[in-house]
Design a protein around this motif. Structure first.
Motif, PDB file in Angstrom:
ATOM      1  N   GLU A  62      54.986  40.952  33.365  1.00  0.00           N
ATOM      2  CA  GLU A  62      54.135  40.135  34.242  1.00  0.00           C
ATOM      3  C   GLU A  62      52.805  40.843  34.507  1.00  0.00           C
ATOM      4  O   GLU A  62      51.740  40.225  34.401  1.00  0.00           O
ATOM      5  N   LEU A  63      52.871  42.122  34.855  1.00  0.00           N
ATOM      6  CA  LEU A  63      51.658  42.878  35.148  1.00  0.00           C
ATOM      7  C   LEU A  63      50.754  42.990  33.918  1.00  0.00           C
ATOM      8  O   LEU A  63      49.534  42.835  34.024  1.00  0.00           O
ATOM      9  N   ALA A  64      51.356  43.245  32.755  1.00  0.00           N
ATOM     10  CA  ALA A  64      50.567  43.337  31.520  1.00  0.00           C
ATOM     11  C   ALA A  64      49.883  42.001  31.232  1.00  0.00           C
ATOM     12  O   ALA A  64      48.694  41.962  30.880  1.00  0.00           O
ATOM     13  N   ARG A  65      50.612  40.922  31.397  1.00  0.00           N
ATOM     14  CA  ARG A  65      50.049  39.593  31.124  1.00  0.00           C
ATOM     15  C   ARG A  65      48.943  39.212  32.108  1.00  0.00           C
ATOM     16  O   ARG A  65      48.063  38.434  31.787  1.00  0.00           O
ATOM     17  N   GLU A  66      48.992  39.758  33.316  1.00  0.00           N
ATOM     18  CA  GLU A  66      47.936  39.529  34.312  1.00  0.00           C
ATOM     19  C   GLU A  66      46.716  40.423  34.049  1.00  0.00           C
ATOM     20  O   GLU A  66      45.689  40.256  34.703  1.00  0.00           O
ATOM     21  N   GLY A  67      46.851  41.403  33.148  1.00  0.00           N
ATOM     22  CA  GLY A  67      45.767  42.347  32.899  1.00  0.00           C
ATOM     23  C   GLY A  67      45.701  43.448  33.953  1.00  0.00           C
ATOM     24  O   GLY A  67      44.712  44.176  34.042  1.00  0.00           O
ATOM     25  N   PHE A  68      46.765  43.585  34.736  1.00  0.00           N
ATOM     26  CA  PHE A  68      46.804  44.549  35.836  1.00  0.00           C
ATOM     27  C   PHE A  68      46.515  45.978  35.366  1.00  0.00           C
ATOM     28  O   PHE A  68      45.773  46.714  36.018  1.00  0.00           O
ATOM     29  N   TYR A  69      47.111  46.385  34.247  1.00  0.00           N
ATOM     30  CA  TYR A  69      46.991  47.773  33.792  1.00  0.00           C
ATOM     31  C   TYR A  69      45.667  48.065  33.075  1.00  0.00           C
ATOM     32  O   TYR A  69      45.299  49.232  32.917  1.00  0.00           O
ATOM     33  N   ASP A  70      44.970  47.031  32.639  1.00  0.00           N
ATOM     34  CA  ASP A  70      43.738  47.225  31.864  1.00  0.00           C
ATOM     35  C   ASP A  70      42.697  47.998  32.676  1.00  0.00           C
ATOM     36  O   ASP A  70      42.312  47.587  33.775  1.00  0.00           O
ATOM     37  N   GLY A  71      42.280  49.140  32.147  1.00  0.00           N
ATOM     38  CA  GLY A  71      41.274  49.964  32.795  1.00  0.00           C
ATOM     39  C   GLY A  71      41.817  50.991  33.776  1.00  0.00           C
ATOM     40  O   GLY A  71      41.056  51.824  34.270  1.00  0.00           O
ATOM     41  N   LEU A  72      43.120  50.939  34.080  1.00  0.00           N
ATOM     42  CA  LEU A  72      43.684  51.937  34.995  1.00  0.00           C
ATOM     43  C   LEU A  72      43.826  53.278  34.294  1.00  0.00           C
ATOM     44  O   LEU A  72      43.913  53.352  33.069  1.00  0.00           O
TER      45      LEU A  72
END
Length: 182
Positions: A62-72
Motif C-alpha cells: 500500500e505504501l509503495a503504491r502511494e509513493g510513500f517511500y519515494d525520496g525517503l
C-alpha cells in the motif's frame, strides 16, 4: 600466460553467469509480491513473504503504491548490522501513522533480510524497515521478517553509513513489480 588467460576467461564467465542469474531471479518471482527499490546506485529487488507476514506485506505494498517511500532516506545505517529507512521525517521518529500488529516468525535475520523496525511495543511497526548487512540472530523472533533481497545487495552495501549519515542515501522510487511497465 595461458593460465592467466584461463583465469580471466573463468572470471568473465562467472560475471556473465551472475548477471544472467539476476535476470532469471527477476523473471521467476511473483511480481505482485516483489518490490523494486531504486537507489542512485541501481535497483534492489526484494521478494516479499506474505506467507509469513501477510499484514506487513500488504501495508508495504500500500505504501509503495502511494509513493510513500519515494525520496525517503536511510537514516540509520550501522556497518556490520543494518540499513534502516522508511521514516518521512528522516530522524527515526516518524511513520505513516498506521501501526501493524507484530507477525514474528521463525525466519532468521540473514544478510539481505528485510524486517520491520519498531519501538518497544511489539505492535508498533509502521513504515520503517531495515535490511540486514549480515546475520543478526539477536533480532530473530523479536522483529517481523517480511522479505529478502534477491538481487542488488551490492547496492545495499553502498548505502551511506551513519546515525544519521552525513549524506543519506535516498530511495529514489519504490514500486511493486506488478505495477511496473518494462
Amino acid at each position: 600466460m595461458k593460465q592467466f588467460l584461463i583465469i580471466i576467461s573463468t572470471m568473465i564467465g562467472l560475471i556473465m553467469s551472475e548477471a544472467s542469474n539476476a535476470q532469471d531471479i527477476e523473471l521467476n518471482l511473483d511480481k505482485d509480491n516483489t518490490l523494486y527499490m531504486d537507489l542512485e546506485f541501481g535497483r534492489v529487488i526484494i521478494a516479499m513473504r506474505p506467507d509469513i507476514a501477510p499484514k506487513h506485506v500488504t501495508r508495504i505494498k500500500e505504501l509503495a503504491r502511494e509513493g510513500f517511500y519515494d525520496g525517503l532516506t536511510f537514516h540509520r545505517v550501522i556497518e556490520g548490522f543494518m540499513a534502516q529507512g522508511g521514516d518521512p521525517l528522516g530522524t527515526g521518529t516518524g511513520g505513516s501513522g498506521v501501526n501493524i500488529p507484530a507477525e514474528f516468525n521463525d525466519v532468521p535475520h540473514l544478510r539481505g533480510t528485510t524486517s520491520m523496525a519498531r519501538a518497544n511495543d511489539p505492535d508498533s511497526a509502521d513504515s520503517q524497515f531495515f535490511i540486514c548487512f549480515t546475520r543478526c540472530n539477536a533480532l530473530d523472533n523479536s522483529y517481523t521478517v517480511w522479505g529478502r533481497v534477491v538481487s542488488g545487495m551490492e547496492f545495499v552495501d553502498m548505502i551511506q553509513r551513519g546515525e544519521p549519515p552525513r549524506n543519506p542515501t535516498k530511495m529514489l522510487k519504490v514500486q511493486v513489480a506488478a505495477d511496473v511497465d518494462k
